[in-house]
Design an enzyme around this catalytic site. Structure first.
Site, PDB file in Angstrom:
ATOM      1  N   ARG A   7      73.026 -65.812 -51.238  1.00 46.39           N
ATOM      2  CA  ARG A   7      74.424 -65.812 -51.684  1.00 46.39           C
ATOM      3  C   ARG A   7      74.806 -64.443 -52.259  1.00 46.39           C
ATOM      4  O   ARG A   7      75.971 -64.039 -52.178  1.00 46.39           O
ATOM      5  CB  ARG A   7      74.657 -66.897 -52.741  1.00 46.39           C
ATOM      6  N   ASP A  55      61.872 -55.756 -78.351  1.00 48.30           N
ATOM      7  CA  ASP A  55      62.449 -56.439 -79.500  1.00 48.30           C
ATOM      8  C   ASP A  55      61.393 -56.541 -80.597  1.00 48.30           C
ATOM      9  O   ASP A  55      60.204 -56.728 -80.313  1.00 48.30           O
ATOM     10  CB  ASP A  55      62.940 -57.842 -79.129  1.00 48.30           C
ATOM     11  N   ASP A 125      71.599 -54.664 -82.514  1.00 50.88           N
ATOM     12  CA  ASP A 125      72.469 -55.193 -83.559  1.00 50.88           C
ATOM     13  C   ASP A 125      72.865 -54.128 -84.570  1.00 50.88           C
ATOM     14  O   ASP A 125      73.332 -54.454 -85.659  1.00 50.88           O
ATOM     15  CB  ASP A 125      71.776 -56.361 -84.283  1.00 50.88           C
ATOM     16  N   PHE A 127      74.124 -49.659 -85.111  1.00 54.12           N
ATOM     17  CA  PHE A 127      74.543 -48.419 -84.470  1.00 54.12           C
ATOM     18  C   PHE A 127      73.493 -47.326 -84.554  1.00 54.12           C
ATOM     19  O   PHE A 127      73.535 -46.379 -83.772  1.00 54.12           O
ATOM     20  CB  PHE A 127      75.880 -47.945 -85.059  1.00 54.12           C
ATOM     21  N   GLU A 128      72.571 -47.417 -85.473  1.00 62.36           N
ATOM     22  CA  GLU A 128      71.502 -46.423 -85.519  1.00 62.36           C
ATOM     23  C   GLU A 128      70.710 -46.437 -84.215  1.00 62.36           C
ATOM     24  O   GLU A 128      70.459 -45.396 -83.600  1.00 62.36           O
ATOM     25  CB  GLU A 128      70.570 -46.687 -86.698  1.00 62.36           C
ATOM     26  N   THR A 129      70.308 -47.637 -83.768  1.00 65.99           N
ATOM     27  CA  THR A 129      69.554 -47.748 -82.518  1.00 65.99           C
ATOM     28  C   THR A 129      70.429 -47.388 -81.329  1.00 65.99           C
ATOM     29  O   THR A 129      69.981 -46.722 -80.395  1.00 65.99           O
ATOM     30  CB  THR A 129      69.001 -49.174 -82.357  1.00 65.99           C
ATOM     31  N   CYS A 181      76.817 -60.644 -86.938  1.00 69.26           N
ATOM     32  CA  CYS A 181      76.821 -62.093 -86.761  1.00 69.26           C
ATOM     33  C   CYS A 181      76.414 -62.794 -88.043  1.00 69.26           C
ATOM     34  O   CYS A 181      76.790 -63.943 -88.281  1.00 69.26           O
ATOM     35  CB  CYS A 181      75.864 -62.482 -85.636  1.00 69.26           C
ATOM     36  N   CYS A 243      76.302 -35.062 -75.852  1.00 64.35           N
ATOM     37  CA  CYS A 243      76.556 -34.929 -74.418  1.00 64.35           C
ATOM     38  C   CYS A 243      77.350 -33.680 -74.057  1.00 64.35           C
ATOM     39  O   CYS A 243      77.741 -33.509 -72.903  1.00 64.35           O
ATOM     40  CB  CYS A 243      77.290 -36.163 -73.895  1.00 64.35           C
TER      41      CYS A 243
END
Length: 339
Positions: A7, A55, A125, A127-129, A181, A243
């Site tokens: 499919r 993780d 979860d 912004f550092e990572t 969360c 960048c």
């Protein structure tokens, strides 16, 4: 060609040639929570050649509401998410090589894992990572797909080194907030929506249909029936240190990472952000109190009683996590509260 993907190959933009390309690719997924487990399942079912999942956490009961790979047995066994995801994904598609990495996705580990990867998917979860992923992406020229959700709100953006603005560029232009969360909750349909955006973009990249890659930053609120698609090409900054024309990749440097230290003679870890914050303590207290935590405070700090730990949060973002000497666990708890 296996009937398994019939499919998918009938879909003209993929076809048999695209399926062969998908089979030859290796995707790195950072985070095995809600977004990571959803993206990993979609890509495993799609027949990606290899998937590596990173993780540092284990499966908890509160995960089951939205993290689709896990079961009550995983909770009882306290399985690491990466290991539980690997087991389930291998049951779903034994043709796909699934690799699990149980640990922190710090810059050193990301640099080690970047070799040979065709795509990175953000399912983190904090912004550092994400900013470390962003710099790794730019340094090694690997596309990555940003995604986040909280409450009924979600967002996604595809970053192609040399073509699109990077996350560091966007953070100077867009009001991306640090809610989590654990402070405002999340509903599973919002997770599914972000996962669908990320997985669709992933398939476009894996089949090398670059013209189809979405050029816009997408955000939505399912509860309020809002959807926004914003073109952000002009946000690309030639002076960006991640960048731009003379990159230095600042978020791979030690001084730009959250610091954690075990306090001498105490069952306590101090966690502090790379740069001082300005925490709105009253607002944070309301959010945490609504979740059932016992919160006490004054104009200078909040004391939050958790299940086994007590976290004291100062206005500048510094925190003391009492009840543990595990720096990784303390940073995980810190990120859950402050994003």
């Amino acid at each position: 060609m296996s009937e398994r993907y019939s499919r998918q190959t009938l879909f003209a933009p993929i076809g048999k040639e695209g399926q062969e390309k998908i089979r030859g690719k290796h995707v790195l997924i950072i985070g095995a929570g809600a977004l990571g487990s959803g993206s990993a399942e979609m890509l495993t079912r799609a027949g990606v050649g290899q998937v590596t999942i990173v993780d540092r956490d284990y499966v908890e009961e509160s995960n089951l509401q939205r993290q689709q790979l896990y079961t009550e047995q995983d909770v009882e066994l306290k399985l690491p998410k990466a290991a539980a995801a690997q087991k389930r994904l291998r049951e779903i598609n034994s043709d796909v090589r699934i690799h699990s990495v149980i640990g922190d996705a710090n810059p050193e580990k990301l640099a080690e894992l970047a070799d040979g990867k065709d795509l990175i998917i953000d399912a983190t979860d904090n912004f550092e990572t994400r900013l470390a992923i962003n710099d790794i992406s730019q340094k090694y020229k690997i596309p990555w797909i940003y995604g986040a959700c909280v409450g009924s709100f979600g967002m996604s953006f595809t970053i192609i080194p040399g073509k699109t603005p990077c996350l560091n560029c966007l953070l100077k232009k867009l009001p991306i907030q640090g809610m989590t969360c654990d402070t405002v909750g999340v509903i599973s349909p919002a997770v599914g929506m972000v996962v669908s955006h990320q997985a669709a973009e992933a398939l476009k990249i894996l089949v090398e249909d670059w013209d189809a890659v979405r050029p816009a930053f997408v955000s939505f609120d399912l509860w309020r029936n809002q959807y926004s698609s914003m073109k952000v090409g002009k946000a690309k900054d030639a002076s960006c240190l991640s960048c731009g024309e003379h990159p230095t990749y600042p978020f791979l440097e030690a001084e730009n990472q959250t610091k954690s230290t075990v306090l001498c003679g105490r069952d306590t870890v101090q966690v502090r952000p790379p740069k001082p914050l300005d925490i709105q303590l009253d607002e944070l207290a309301k959010q945490l109190g609504a979740l059932g935590y016992a919160v006490k405070g004054n104009p200078y700090l909040l004391s939050v009683e958790m299940k086994d730990e007590r976290v004291v949060i100062f206005k500048d973002g510094r925190a003391l996590v009492h009840g543990t000497k595990d720096m990784t666990a303390a940073k995980t708890l810190y990120n859950r509260i402050l994003g």
